[in-house]
Design a protein around this motif. Sequence first.
Motif, PDB file in Angstrom:
ATOM      1  N   HIS A   1     -10.644  40.363  25.273  1.00  0.00           N
ATOM      2  CA  HIS A   1     -11.991  40.583  25.802  1.00  0.00           C
ATOM      3  C   HIS A   1     -12.960  39.608  25.119  1.00  0.00           C
ATOM      4  N   GLY A   2     -14.175  39.588  25.658  1.00  0.00           N
ATOM      5  CA  GLY A   2     -15.227  38.839  24.969  1.00  0.00           C
ATOM      6  C   GLY A   2     -15.168  37.331  25.155  1.00  0.00           C
ATOM      7  N   GLY A   3     -14.593  36.864  26.265  1.00  0.00           N
ATOM      8  CA  GLY A   3     -14.705  35.445  26.581  1.00  0.00           C
ATOM      9  C   GLY A   3     -16.139  35.156  27.032  1.00  0.00           C
ATOM     10  N   SER A   4     -16.478  33.877  27.195  1.00  0.00           N
ATOM     11  CA  SER A   4     -17.869  33.575  27.519  1.00  0.00           C
ATOM     12  C   SER A   4     -18.219  34.036  28.945  1.00  0.00           C
ATOM     13  N   SER A   5     -17.225  33.989  29.857  1.00  0.00           N
ATOM     14  CA  SER A   5     -17.492  34.507  31.202  1.00  0.00           C
ATOM     15  C   SER A   5     -16.150  34.812  31.847  1.00  0.00           C
ATOM     16  N   ASN A   6     -16.190  35.229  33.113  1.00  0.00           N
ATOM     17  CA  ASN A   6     -14.937  35.492  33.812  1.00  0.00           C
ATOM     18  C   ASN A   6     -14.340  34.241  34.447  1.00  0.00           C
ATOM     19  N   MET A   7     -15.014  33.090  34.232  1.00  0.00           N
ATOM     20  CA  MET A   7     -14.437  31.816  34.680  1.00  0.00           C
ATOM     21  C   MET A   7     -13.331  31.448  33.699  1.00  0.00           C
ATOM     22  N   ALA A   8     -12.138  31.152  34.221  1.00  0.00           N
ATOM     23  CA  ALA A   8     -11.041  30.792  33.322  1.00  0.00           C
ATOM     24  C   ALA A   8     -11.432  29.569  32.495  1.00  0.00           C
ATOM     25  N   ALA A   9     -11.299  29.684  31.169  1.00  0.00           N
ATOM     26  CA  ALA A   9     -11.734  28.596  30.298  1.00  0.00           C
ATOM     27  C   ALA A   9     -10.629  27.563  30.101  1.00  0.00           C
ATOM     28  N   GLU A  10      -9.374  27.972  30.247  1.00  0.00           N
ATOM     29  CA  GLU A  10      -8.278  27.038  29.992  1.00  0.00           C
ATOM     30  C   GLU A  10      -7.136  27.305  30.966  1.00  0.00           C
ATOM     31  N   VAL A  11      -6.183  26.369  30.989  1.00  0.00           N
ATOM     32  CA  VAL A  11      -5.016  26.541  31.855  1.00  0.00           C
ATOM     33  C   VAL A  11      -3.960  27.265  31.027  1.00  0.00           C
ATOM     34  N   ALA A  12      -4.139  28.556  30.884  1.00  0.00           N
ATOM     35  CA  ALA A  12      -3.217  29.303  30.043  1.00  0.00           C
ATOM     36  C   ALA A  12      -3.245  30.762  30.443  1.00  0.00           C
ATOM     37  N   TRP A  13      -2.212  31.447  30.110  1.00  0.00           N
ATOM     38  CA  TRP A  13      -2.156  32.890  30.335  1.00  0.00           C
ATOM     39  C   TRP A  13      -1.330  33.491  29.219  1.00  0.00           C
ATOM     40  N   PRO A  14      -1.776  34.576  28.592  1.00  0.00           N
ATOM     41  CA  PRO A  14      -3.059  35.253  28.799  1.00  0.00           C
ATOM     42  C   PRO A  14      -4.226  34.502  28.154  1.00  0.00           C
ATOM     43  N   GLN A  15      -5.424  34.779  28.620  1.00  0.00           N
ATOM     44  CA  GLN A  15      -6.636  34.244  28.013  1.00  0.00           C
ATOM     45  C   GLN A  15      -7.749  35.276  28.117  1.00  0.00           C
ATOM     46  N   LYS A  16      -8.863  34.981  27.406  1.00  0.00           N
ATOM     47  CA  LYS A  16      -9.943  35.980  27.330  1.00  0.00           C
ATOM     48  C   LYS A  16     -10.736  36.075  28.629  1.00  0.00           C
ATOM     49  N   HIS A  17     -11.050  37.316  29.003  1.00  0.00           N
ATOM     50  CA  HIS A  17     -11.945  37.527  30.143  1.00  0.00           C
ATOM     51  C   HIS A  17     -13.349  37.831  29.618  1.00  0.00           C
TER      52      HIS A  17
ATOM     53  N   VAL B   1     -10.556  42.088  39.054  1.00  0.00           N
ATOM     54  CA  VAL B   1     -10.025  42.936  37.990  1.00  0.00           C
ATOM     55  C   VAL B   1      -9.235  44.189  38.433  1.00  0.00           C
ATOM     56  N   PRO B   2      -8.149  43.983  39.194  1.00  0.00           N
ATOM     57  CA  PRO B   2      -7.282  45.126  39.502  1.00  0.00           C
ATOM     58  C   PRO B   2      -6.537  45.606  38.249  1.00  0.00           C
ATOM     59  N   ARG B   3      -6.266  44.670  37.343  1.00  0.00           N
ATOM     60  CA  ARG B   3      -5.731  45.077  36.044  1.00  0.00           C
ATOM     61  C   ARG B   3      -6.638  44.500  34.971  1.00  0.00           C
ATOM     62  N   ILE B   4      -6.898  45.317  33.956  1.00  0.00           N
ATOM     63  CA  ILE B   4      -7.785  44.872  32.890  1.00  0.00           C
ATOM     64  C   ILE B   4      -6.932  44.472  31.689  1.00  0.00           C
ATOM     65  N   PRO B   5      -6.809  43.166  31.416  1.00  0.00           N
ATOM     66  CA  PRO B   5      -6.039  42.770  30.237  1.00  0.00           C
ATOM     67  C   PRO B   5      -6.751  43.269  28.986  1.00  0.00           C
ATOM     68  N   VAL B   6      -6.027  43.988  28.127  1.00  0.00           N
ATOM     69  CA  VAL B   6      -6.666  44.557  26.942  1.00  0.00           C
ATOM     70  C   VAL B   6      -6.246  43.804  25.689  1.00  0.00           C
ATOM     71  N   PHE B   7      -4.946  43.487  25.574  1.00  0.00           N
ATOM     72  CA  PHE B   7      -4.506  42.765  24.378  1.00  0.00           C
ATOM     73  C   PHE B   7      -3.216  42.020  24.661  1.00  0.00           C
ATOM     74  N   GLN B   8      -2.983  40.999  23.830  1.00  0.00           N
ATOM     75  CA  GLN B   8      -1.684  40.332  23.840  1.00  0.00           C
ATOM     76  C   GLN B   8      -0.998  40.784  22.553  1.00  0.00           C
ATOM     77  N   PRO B   9       0.062  41.592  22.640  1.00  0.00           N
ATOM     78  CA  PRO B   9       0.642  42.149  21.415  1.00  0.00           C
ATOM     79  C   PRO B   9       1.392  41.094  20.614  1.00  0.00           C
ATOM     80  N   TYR B  10       1.599  41.393  19.347  1.00  0.00           N
ATOM     81  CA  TYR B  10       2.450  40.548  18.519  1.00  0.00           C
ATOM     82  C   TYR B  10       3.851  41.135  18.504  1.00  0.00           C
ATOM     83  N   LEU B  11       4.831  40.264  18.439  1.00  0.00           N
ATOM     84  CA  LEU B  11       6.185  40.733  18.160  1.00  0.00           C
ATOM     85  C   LEU B  11       6.326  40.660  16.649  1.00  0.00           C
ATOM     86  N   CYS B  12       6.507  41.818  16.027  1.00  0.00           N
ATOM     87  CA  CYS B  12       6.560  41.836  14.565  1.00  0.00           C
ATOM     88  C   CYS B  12       7.987  42.036  14.098  1.00  0.00           C
TER      89      CYS B  12
END
Lengths: 539, 337
Positions: free
Chosen positions: A340-356, A502-513
């Motif tokens: 969360h907390g990206g500057s806007s809902n415009m994709a900032a980079e060519v990557a997934w996942p990224q901040k919305h 926003v049909p799905r709300i990305p909340v976090f990208q988990p770490y594999l620990c």
Amino acid sequence: MNRRDFLKTTAIAAGAAAPVAAPFIRSAEAQSRAETLLVVTESGPNNVDIHGVGTNRPGYEVSWNCYDRLFTHGKKTLPDGTDSYDRDKYEPELAESWDIGPNSATFKLRKNAKFHDGTPITAKDVKWSFDRAVSVGGFPTFQMKAGSLEKPEQFVAVDDSTFRVDFIRKDALTIPDLGVIVPCVFNSGLVKKNATEKDPWGLEYTKQNTAGGGAFKMTKWTPGTEVVYERNEDWKSGPVPKLKRVIWRMVPSAGNRRALLERGDCDISFDLPNKDFAELRAAGKVKVAATPVGNGIGYIGMNVNKAPFDNVKVRQAVAYAIPYQKIMDAVLFGMGNPLHGGSSNMAAEVAWPQKHGYTTDLVKAKQLLTEAGYPNGFETTLSFDLGFAVLNEPMCILVQESLGQIGIRTTINKVPGSNWRAELLKKEMPLISNFFSGWLDYPEYFFFWCYHGQNAVFNTMSYQSKEMDALIDAARVAAAEGNKAAYEKDVKAFVTKAFEEVPRIPVFQPYLCVAMQPNVSGYRYWFHRQLDYRTLSKA
Amino acid sequence: MLRQIGKRLATAIPSLIGVVVVTFLLTRVLPGDTAAYFAGPAATPQAIAEIRAKLGLDRSLPEQFVSYVKDLATGNLGNSLSTGRPVVTEIKARLPASAELTFLGLFLAIAIAVPLGILAAVKQGSIIDHACRMVATAGVSLPVFFTGLLLVYVFYFLLGWAPAPLGRLDAFSSAPPEVTGFYLIDSLLARDLETFRASLAQLAVPAITMAVFSLAPIARMTRASMLAALASEFVRTAKASGLTPTTVIIRYAFRNALLPVVTTLGMVFSFLLGANVLVEKVFAWPGIGSYAIEALIASDFAPVQGFVLTMAIMYVALNLLIDMLYGVIDPRVRMEG
């Protein structure tokens, strides 16, 4: 027997049993321990063949370590100093070299590579194995299809050491898909010998026996208890592993796995609760490697086919009401990347996942809900998979509490793990908490499964949009043609669309620990999220 | 006597048939779709349908039941999907692990609870009596998995006396050649004292956990029936005749008090088999309890059915054994058909 005799014999037996005290004899096992890795995890394999019916994740680990693939991935060092596989770098495994043309790829196999039983590995084995993967149905066939590998005719054994894959269409994912777990090479002679008329691909045999030529041989498997491997001393498809033996024990209690680690009685362990990993890392007695799971997100999904979530404003309201930071702190204990907390809902980079661009903003959420025509909120059900309750339960409670503040009253529905997939397939749950990650780390791959109108199981929201489909398909075509500019434009466009609607709300990208003793080194993160023993060593 | 046993066994047959029918139906009513679960995360509806057909789950219930019973008649309990092996093999491999643990736990419990109960009855109102009451209350009120985790924490994690809770043997020992499946017995038969020591060490903490759980009913029952026996006239007569207290307590009172204690033992043993499920989870014990639980979570029917059936047979056998014991311990009790 009469009563007196019975009582007498019982007394004597009891008396005799008591003084059997064991004399203490010390073993000299210390030496073998240094070359043996002791792995503990919650559960073990149910099938050691990735082509099998319903093979579970631990089963993937056996397959990965006991079978060869044509090529493997190189390594890269992540910013935090841990090792990871390199998505874009391929290195020889069974194939010494290869040549990728416009319509086919030709692989030159090593001439000296042998299966565990000593038979030489030939292109015929490779062809048989790939034919098997596209023919047995279920998961392996599905995974092969993801890279446009669909028909046995595509695989050609030119001669004993030359193997060719013909492409049926241009697909940027064909080559990456040859490097996943599924296209592994079986000892076709051995498996055929154990096949039956009813089971022409010998699945019953490979379910419990490995028939490969990989770096490790499985020497013992007691389901639910342990798996033991020995190093394959004759392995030619890479540097011989440093570990001589790997013992993998199943310890169901997470508390005990942590105790084993802290006492130094096991070498490496996955799947502890995040809280334990955070604490272990803080205590510093054991090493903890935490790597973001590639192409994976934990999300809140909404069923767009049903009121009230068919209204985009309602979905945005929910997105503004998710307590993102609280979830990062109290659920993940920092073991994840916030989305969360990206500057806007415009994709900032060519990557997934990224901040919305959404943040926790209850005033805005309430306002959107009023605009949508639900000033007093509504009632709904929030469902999650009990199989992942450690993460899901606290997360859902936080979401429930926060949604309550904007008038959305939720009842939490805990679905047993065995039932979760069946429920997902029905696509009737209005609001869910779920996780998805793709092996192949490409944005269009994730979107093809999760947002495309073909409506796969993973499109848990039943989201349908012609525009979205067009963008995803265009990105796949652009990738296949190597048109970088068009590809980047399409990826950014579909990510932006996914954020806005926003049909799905990305909340976090988990770490594999993974936690390991300080003397264990060489751990590498893999897309399949299982251990690769080949690079590990013990000082 | 043989005829009586035969009669007894004949009465058990209807209950076994009942168990077969009920478990079959119950596993079918359970929520969860086996085919969807085993089709894996990436399954399409067609893939699930294919698997359903492969597992025979697309047939009607009566059809499935008939083929299940047919298999049962030939001693085939089906295949476990979660471990990929025949259920019979699994149960054969796992039953000794559970039995060894349960027997040792029960043995420990008897060794502590019976003397404690006798002492408490003889010295009613003394410190020992209060201690007995306390142990009993504590044992009953602590959930068994909690006791297990607590003991692991104290004896393994803090003190380091117990070995790692890694199941029947630590990772670097190998199992003794199988004769009975009981590691303690097999290792002695193989004259392998080191394995004996290792498996005893692994057994100690889980067996104590089981013992703590089962102490209470045995101690309470021993105390109560001893009190009744001590208050009876033949004890008064024996005392009046000047017999030594030991003779009076052991030979006259305790023997007569034994019957209800044996009944309790039977009950406790069946509790223990149930408690096994949790203890096995805590100690990574490869027994049938943890096997059944895992199968249940994966909605893997065959092992659950096999587990319940095995348990039912064991109960029947146990009850028969206890009934026979009655006759041996107390000549006044005679088996009725």
